[in-house]
Scaffold this active site. Structure first.
Site, mmCIF file in Angstrom:
data_model
loop_
_atom_site.group_PDB
_atom_site.id
_atom_site.type_symbol
_atom_site.label_atom_id
_atom_site.label_comp_id
_atom_site.label_asym_id
_atom_site.label_seq_id
_atom_site.Cartn_x
_atom_site.Cartn_y
_atom_site.Cartn_z
ATOM 1 N N HIS A 1 0.819 -1.209 0.000
ATOM 2 C CA HIS A 1 0.000 0.000 0.000
ATOM 3 C C HIS A 1 0.853 1.258 0.000
ATOM 4 O O HIS A 1 2.078 1.214 0.119
ATOM 5 C CB HIS A 1 -0.944 -0.009 1.210
ATOM 6 C CG HIS A 1 -0.248 0.055 2.536
ATOM 7 N ND1 HIS A 1 0.184 1.237 3.093
ATOM 8 C CD2 HIS A 1 0.097 -0.930 3.420
ATOM 9 C CE1 HIS A 1 0.762 0.991 4.263
ATOM 10 N NE2 HIS A 1 0.719 -0.321 4.484
ATOM 11 N N CYS B 1 2.582 -4.674 6.988
ATOM 12 C CA CYS B 1 2.383 -4.400 5.573
ATOM 13 C C CYS B 1 3.615 -3.804 4.908
ATOM 14 O O CYS B 1 4.499 -3.279 5.552
ATOM 15 C CB CYS B 1 1.193 -3.472 5.383
ATOM 16 S SG CYS B 1 -0.375 -4.263 5.737
#
Length: 235
Positions: free
Chosen positions: A190, A206
């Protein structure tokens, strides 16, 4: 995921090749976005925050749903600027390879090349590695913290049903959702506004890229693209 600042990790070789299997992290990106024309790529090996090529690459993106500001390139080690590099691998073109120890994401290309992006990775204890696929992508996604994260950080309770998209959303401009064996791993590739976190271990699992980079990556990666996350000892 929520970004928690952590101690800087040592900078490793810009040419380090990755070998092994197992890794730490997750996803980026969404709907295809037309890539902007850039000046000719600099021929020399010296990367500079003053170079017009990179100033254009990481400039503002007012056309986005939530206009993305320019990156302050002085806050990013030039080794992590997006660039095409030589890359020896047995992975087929179109595969994403996350080199956790060296803080790089490679998009494998033809003829021994790869497009390399700098990334921030998950903190120790919040890591994932292995082979999976990018099941789908989202532009300006909602972010919903996992229940165990809310338990650790009660202040996130207000986002139990999701946080609206926007520049302050932890998933940034794009999110790529990693699935393994038909199941959501909960890890994402992301975007982020926090340029100083690129090259560091700072997030809860992440893989984060600069918003300009994750927009570019998402435009190149179709759904069901393979992803390999390689986990190493440097965290």
């Amino acid at each position: 995921m929520i970004h928690i600042e952590d101690a800087d990790t040592p900078r490793l070789s810009r040419r380090a090749l990755i070998t092994g299997a197992a890794a730490s992290l997750a996803v980026a990106g969404c709907t295809n976005t037309e890539r902007r024309l850039l000046p000719a790529e600099p021929a020399g090996p010296v990367l500079s925050p003053k170079d017009p090529y990179y100033l254009s690459m990481y400039g503002p993106m007012p056309e986005e749903k939530f206009p993305v500001p320019a990156v302050n390139l002085r806050r990013v080690d030039p080794i992590y600027y997006r660039q095409v590099v030589d890359y020896a691998t047995s992975e087929r073109p179109g595969t994403l390879v996350v080199d956790t120890p060296n803080r790089f994401l490679y998009l494998v290309q033809e003829n021994g090349k790869a497009l390399r992006y700098g990334v921030g990775i998950g903190r120790a204890g919040f890591s994932w590695g292995g082979r999976a696929r990018i099941a789908y992508k989202r532009a300006w996604p909602r972010w919903t913290p996992p229940a165990d994260m809310i338990q650790r950080q009660p202040e996130l309770e207000k986002y139990r049903n999701g946080m609206e998209p926007g520049l302050q959303n932890p998933l940034g401009a794009r999110a790529l959702y990693i699935f393994q064996g038909g199941k959501d791993t909960i890890y994402r590739v992301h975007g982020t506004l926090e340029e100083w976190t690129i090259g560091k271990a700072v997030s809860s699992g992440c893989v984060r890229l600069l918003n300009q980079d994750v927009i570019d990556l998402a435009s190149r990666v179709p759904n069901n693209s393979p992803i390999v996350v390689i986990q190493g000892g440097a965290a």
